[in-house]
Design a protein around this motif. Structure first.
Motif, PDB file in Angstrom:
ATOM      1  N   ASP A  24      39.424  28.865  37.536  1.00  0.00           N
ATOM      2  CA  ASP A  24      39.019  29.715  37.846  1.00  0.00           C
ATOM      3  C   ASP A  24      39.436  31.057  37.871  1.00  0.00           C
ATOM      4  O   ASP A  24      39.018  32.026  37.909  1.00  0.00           O
ATOM      5  N   VAL A  25      40.414  30.793  36.630  1.00  0.00           N
ATOM      6  CA  VAL A  25      40.923  32.301  35.638  1.00  0.00           C
ATOM      7  C   VAL A  25      39.534  32.919  34.947  1.00  0.00           C
ATOM      8  O   VAL A  25      38.694  32.338  34.568  1.00  0.00           O
ATOM      9  N   VAL A  26      39.537  34.013  35.525  1.00  0.00           N
ATOM     10  CA  VAL A  26      38.220  35.012  34.663  1.00  0.00           C
ATOM     11  C   VAL A  26      39.428  35.104  33.468  1.00  0.00           C
ATOM     12  O   VAL A  26      39.963  36.217  33.427  1.00  0.00           O
ATOM     13  N   LYS A  27      38.167  34.961  32.374  1.00  0.00           N
ATOM     14  CA  LYS A  27      38.414  35.894  31.251  1.00  0.00           C
ATOM     15  C   LYS A  27      37.410  36.621  30.817  1.00  0.00           C
ATOM     16  O   LYS A  27      36.028  36.593  30.732  1.00  0.00           O
ATOM     17  N   SER A  28      38.108  37.929  31.688  1.00  0.00           N
ATOM     18  CA  SER A  28      37.685  39.229  30.993  1.00  0.00           C
ATOM     19  C   SER A  28      37.680  40.065  29.927  1.00  0.00           C
ATOM     20  O   SER A  28      38.501  41.154  29.854  1.00  0.00           O
ATOM     21  N   GLY A  29      36.738  39.837  28.690  1.00  0.00           N
ATOM     22  CA  GLY A  29      36.979  41.565  27.618  1.00  0.00           C
ATOM     23  C   GLY A  29      38.449  40.723  26.937  1.00  0.00           C
ATOM     24  O   GLY A  29      39.159  39.278  26.813  1.00  0.00           O
ATOM     25  N   ALA A  30      39.543  41.349  27.036  1.00  0.00           N
ATOM     26  CA  ALA A  30      40.743  40.384  26.422  1.00  0.00           C
ATOM     27  C   ALA A  30      41.831  40.627  27.456  1.00  0.00           C
ATOM     28  O   ALA A  30      43.231  40.241  27.687  1.00  0.00           O
ATOM     29  N   TYR A  31      41.199  40.710  28.586  1.00  0.00           N
ATOM     30  CA  TYR A  31      42.084  40.240  30.720  1.00  0.00           C
ATOM     31  C   TYR A  31      41.399  38.693  30.836  1.00  0.00           C
ATOM     32  O   TYR A  31      40.943  38.242  30.574  1.00  0.00           O
TER      33      TYR A  31
ATOM     34  N   PRO B 154      27.129  40.089  29.097  1.00  0.00           N
ATOM     35  CA  PRO B 154      26.899  40.138  27.690  1.00  0.00           C
ATOM     36  C   PRO B 154      27.788  40.964  26.985  1.00  0.00           C
ATOM     37  O   PRO B 154      28.333  40.542  25.611  1.00  0.00           O
ATOM     38  N   VAL B 155      28.968  41.620  27.319  1.00  0.00           N
ATOM     39  CA  VAL B 155      29.542  42.080  26.289  1.00  0.00           C
ATOM     40  C   VAL B 155      31.139  41.266  26.374  1.00  0.00           C
ATOM     41  O   VAL B 155      31.975  41.367  25.996  1.00  0.00           O
ATOM     42  N   LEU B 156      31.505  41.494  28.374  1.00  0.00           N
ATOM     43  CA  LEU B 156      33.391  41.005  28.157  1.00  0.00           C
ATOM     44  C   LEU B 156      32.921  39.928  28.237  1.00  0.00           C
ATOM     45  O   LEU B 156      34.367  38.934  28.209  1.00  0.00           O
ATOM     46  N   GLY B 157      32.542  39.348  28.686  1.00  0.00           N
ATOM     47  CA  GLY B 157      31.993  37.223  28.985  1.00  0.00           C
ATOM     48  C   GLY B 157      32.087  37.151  30.145  1.00  0.00           C
ATOM     49  O   GLY B 157      31.237  35.760  30.303  1.00  0.00           O
ATOM     50  N   ALA B 158      32.636  37.553  31.115  1.00  0.00           N
ATOM     51  CA  ALA B 158      32.575  37.751  32.359  1.00  0.00           C
ATOM     52  C   ALA B 158      32.928  38.790  32.764  1.00  0.00           C
ATOM     53  O   ALA B 158      34.195  39.237  31.704  1.00  0.00           O
ATOM     54  N   ARG B 159      32.792  39.457  33.912  1.00  0.00           N
ATOM     55  CA  ARG B 159      33.305  39.994  35.255  1.00  0.00           C
ATOM     56  C   ARG B 159      33.497  39.944  36.591  1.00  0.00           C
ATOM     57  O   ARG B 159      32.466  38.340  36.534  1.00  0.00           O
TER      58      ARG B 159
ATOM     59  N   PRO C 237      36.491  44.215  41.360  1.00  0.00           N
ATOM     60  CA  PRO C 237      35.257  43.361  41.067  1.00  0.00           C
ATOM     61  C   PRO C 237      33.826  44.436  41.064  1.00  0.00           C
ATOM     62  O   PRO C 237      33.998  45.614  41.409  1.00  0.00           O
ATOM     63  N   GLY C 238      33.277  43.851  40.177  1.00  0.00           N
ATOM     64  CA  GLY C 238      32.022  44.766  39.647  1.00  0.00           C
ATOM     65  C   GLY C 238      30.262  44.339  40.260  1.00  0.00           C
ATOM     66  O   GLY C 238      29.648  45.544  40.467  1.00  0.00           O
ATOM     67  N   ASP C 239      30.563  43.589  41.295  1.00  0.00           N
ATOM     68  CA  ASP C 239      29.794  42.883  41.884  1.00  0.00           C
ATOM     69  C   ASP C 239      29.290  42.537  43.122  1.00  0.00           C
ATOM     70  O   ASP C 239      31.375  42.366  44.182  1.00  0.00           O
ATOM     71  N   LEU C 240      28.937  42.477  44.368  1.00  0.00           N
ATOM     72  CA  LEU C 240      29.471  42.223  45.885  1.00  0.00           C
ATOM     73  C   LEU C 240      29.083  41.518  46.880  1.00  0.00           C
ATOM     74  O   LEU C 240      27.304  41.812  46.454  1.00  0.00           O
ATOM     75  N   LEU C 241      29.125  41.246  46.914  1.00  0.00           N
ATOM     76  CA  LEU C 241      28.189  40.152  48.218  1.00  0.00           C
ATOM     77  C   LEU C 241      28.527  39.274  49.379  1.00  0.00           C
ATOM     78  O   LEU C 241      29.296  39.423  49.684  1.00  0.00           O
TER      79      LEU C 241
ATOM     80  N   PHE D  90      24.981  34.354  43.873  1.00  0.00           N
ATOM     81  CA  PHE D  90      24.063  35.609  42.655  1.00  0.00           C
ATOM     82  C   PHE D  90      23.683  36.160  41.927  1.00  0.00           C
ATOM     83  O   PHE D  90      23.183  35.257  41.067  1.00  0.00           O
ATOM     84  N   PRO D  91      23.234  37.124  42.280  1.00  0.00           N
ATOM     85  CA  PRO D  91      21.550  37.292  42.090  1.00  0.00           C
ATOM     86  C   PRO D  91      21.454  37.376  40.603  1.00  0.00           C
ATOM     87  O   PRO D  91      22.159  37.410  39.786  1.00  0.00           O
ATOM     88  N   ALA D  92      20.353  36.779  40.167  1.00  0.00           N
ATOM     89  CA  ALA D  92      19.914  36.530  38.442  1.00  0.00           C
ATOM     90  C   ALA D  92      20.440  38.444  37.498  1.00  0.00           C
ATOM     91  O   ALA D  92      20.003  39.199  38.230  1.00  0.00           O
ATOM     92  N   GLY D  93      21.136  38.322  36.738  1.00  0.00           N
ATOM     93  CA  GLY D  93      21.541  39.565  35.889  1.00  0.00           C
ATOM     94  C   GLY D  93      22.832  40.156  36.746  1.00  0.00           C
ATOM     95  O   GLY D  93      23.516  41.142  36.255  1.00  0.00           O
ATOM     96  N   THR D  94      23.217  40.024  37.557  1.00  0.00           N
ATOM     97  CA  THR D  94      24.401  40.048  37.665  1.00  0.00           C
ATOM     98  C   THR D  94      25.623  39.900  36.559  1.00  0.00           C
ATOM     99  O   THR D  94      25.922  39.312  35.788  1.00  0.00           O
ATOM    100  N   GLY D  95      26.202  40.837  36.387  1.00  0.00           N
ATOM    101  CA  GLY D  95      27.402  41.235  35.411  1.00  0.00           C
ATOM    102  C   GLY D  95      26.981  42.358  34.502  1.00  0.00           C
ATOM    103  O   GLY D  95      27.351  41.521  33.530  1.00  0.00           O
TER     104      GLY D  95
END
Length: 489
Positions: free
Chosen positions: A382-389, A417-422, A455-459, A481-486
């Motif tokens: 479950d660890v989220v790898k977002s950019g360098a974090y 597309p840039v961070l890998g995940a957010r 978080p960058g998105d919320l449901l 989460f809707p397609a295109g989220t993140g």
């Protein structure tokens, strides 16, 4: 020394042997009560289990055969009889949730080789009536006694095999050492087929108080029984539901001495709320897994260490790097628990070698040891790898639970597309909450977390997708989460 005719004061090495020991000591005591439905004394339990074992032998069930047990919550007493009866016949009990889709049930039964299924009170009654109270007990300490399936939150459920020696490790050798002696009853509402429920079944055999459960958990029905019990067992999801329901208002809960939480880490804000509602109770966080049980850590919730999940005894926990090398105090790595008579995966030797090593069990969690306490960072998956974090979703979820409008929360990573995940968050608002939006959530969290943890998105959902054990199914959550989220920056 025991008196003449008294059972010997020695550990019982099989589950049916433990039941026979309790029957000899406490024949008329209620072992299990299903509220408003049924009670089961130790004498009835042992007698009916012996008869059911006899019936299974006459039907050709042999030692080592797997037998599926599919029961609803209202049939806990019949399940207990079937469970010990199957084991007494030398066979393997396979508890399964009763609400599984037929195709899924067939898949799990095939995975553990179970050709026979016992389902419901009527089938148990018929088997008991067909058998005789045969004193024979074919259970053996080193033989497989139980197969449970993992929750499947991080992948396909695996069949976990446990021996009688594993299930009876640490059981009392003396009647004066029975657990939970401060209580007359302990209350839970765990679904049959979960590891938490199996712990409650063993508790019914090893604890002084009787087990009280409900046909189905609802906050109001659960709350109604609280004034008559001394010990309560919950999972975080039911704790939150109970606290937010209003069902506890006006109840005298001063007689509850212990509230135990299991199955998932208890958010500190929820632990604080429990401590206020149960003024006389120790709030205990219990950390284990289907694979590691009975190995565990636990500790009374300490506001000075709100994120700790257990005090560590020497040799019980270790933290390693990816290659298994030990890490020093304070460094985050893979969490392992030492398990006596370790379990194993059925039919998966590679996964068994990876998870079970020389008495140690890999928990699938990342964490650290600090000052004799265990702190979890996240599930490894479950660890989220977002950019360098690398971001702990547990830490963000704990902060979300502090929000006055949030009843439940879960955090996942979604593609970027840039961070890998957010980060993306899903929340369930409290009934009296007003409108809850992403800007307000981010502003609240900004006072508690770093920018990269926001978080960058919320449901906003009516409920989070959960399994029978109350764990959030994060793989399903990501799909909501809707397609295109993140896609944003």
């Amino acid at each position: 020394m025991p008196g003449i005719g008294e059972p010997p004061l020695q550990p019982c090495r099989t589950v049916p042997g433990l039941l026979t020991w309790r029957r000899a000591r406490n024949p008329a005591d209620v072992a299990i009560e299903v509220a408003g439905v049924d009670t089961l004394t130790f004498e009835q339990w042992d007698r009916d289990a012996a008869a059911l074992a006899s019936a299974l032998r006459s039907r050709g069930v042999t030692a080592g055969a797997a037998v599926g047990l599919v029961f609803a919550g209202r049939d806990w007493t019949s399940f207990a009889v079937a469970y010990c009866g199957v084991q007494r016949a030398g066979a393997v009990a396979v508890p399964l949730p009763d609400q599984l889709p037929p195709a899924r049930l067939s898949q799990l039964l095939a995975a553990c080789g179970a050709d026979l299924v016992i389902s419901g009170r009527a089938e148990v009654d018929a088997l008991v009536a067909a058998g005789t109270p045969d004193p024979a007990d074919d259970a053996r300490s080193g033989a497989i006694a139980q197969i449970l399936f993992t929750s499947g939150t991080s992948g396909r459920p695996k069949a976990v095999a446990a021996t009688h020696a594993n299930l009876t490790d640490g059981v009392p050798a003396h009647p004066k050492r029975l657990a939970l002696a401060h209580s007359r009853r302990f209350l839970h509402a765990f679904p049959i087929g979960t590891n938490a429920a199996q712990t409650m079944l063993i508790n019914a055999l090893t604890a002084r108080p009787s087990a009280l459960t409900l046909p189905r958990f609802t906050p109001r029905r659960f709350a109604q029984r609280l004034p008559e019990v001394g010990t309560v067992f919950l999972v975080p999801a039911t704790a939150i539901e109970l606290l937010d329901s209003g069902a506890l208002d006006g109840l005298d809960l001063s007689g509850v001495n212990l509230v135990g939480s299991t199955a998932a880490p208890l958010p500190p804000s929820v632990a604080l709320r429990l401590s206020r509602v149960f003024p006389s109770a120790a709030i205990v966080n219990h950390y284990t897994s289907t694979e590691a049980a009975p190995a565990h850590t636990n500790m009374i919730f300490d506001p000075a260490r709100p994120d700790a999940v257990g005090r560590v005894t020497t040799g019980a926990v270790r933290i390693t790097d990816a290659d298994g090398g030990p890490l020093p105090d304070g460094e985050i790595g893979h969490v392992w628990l030492r398990s006596p008579h370790a379990r194993r995966y059925l039919g998966d030797d590679d996964a068994t070698r990876d998870t079970f090593q020389d008495g140690w069990v890999r928990m699938g969690d990342l964490g650290r040891l600090l000052g004799g306490h265990l702190y979890l960072s996240d599930r490894d998956s479950d660890v989220v790898k977002s950019g360098a974090y690398k971001i702990s979703t547990l830490e963000v979820e704990a902060a979300l639970h502090e929000h006055p409008a949030v009843a439940a929360a879960a955090v996942v990573g979604v593609p970027h597309p840039v961070l890998g995940a957010r980060l993306a968050a899903a929340i369930v608002p409290r009934p009296d909450a007003g409108e809850v939006g992403l800007p307000g959530i981010r502003a609240f969290l900004a006072e508690r977390l770093a920018d990269h943890q926001l978080p960058g998105d919320l449901l906003v959902l009516d409920q989070l997708p959960r399994n029978d054990a109350g764990k959030v199914l994060k793989r399903q959550l990501v799909k909501l989460f809707p397609a295109g989220t993140g896609g944003g920056a």
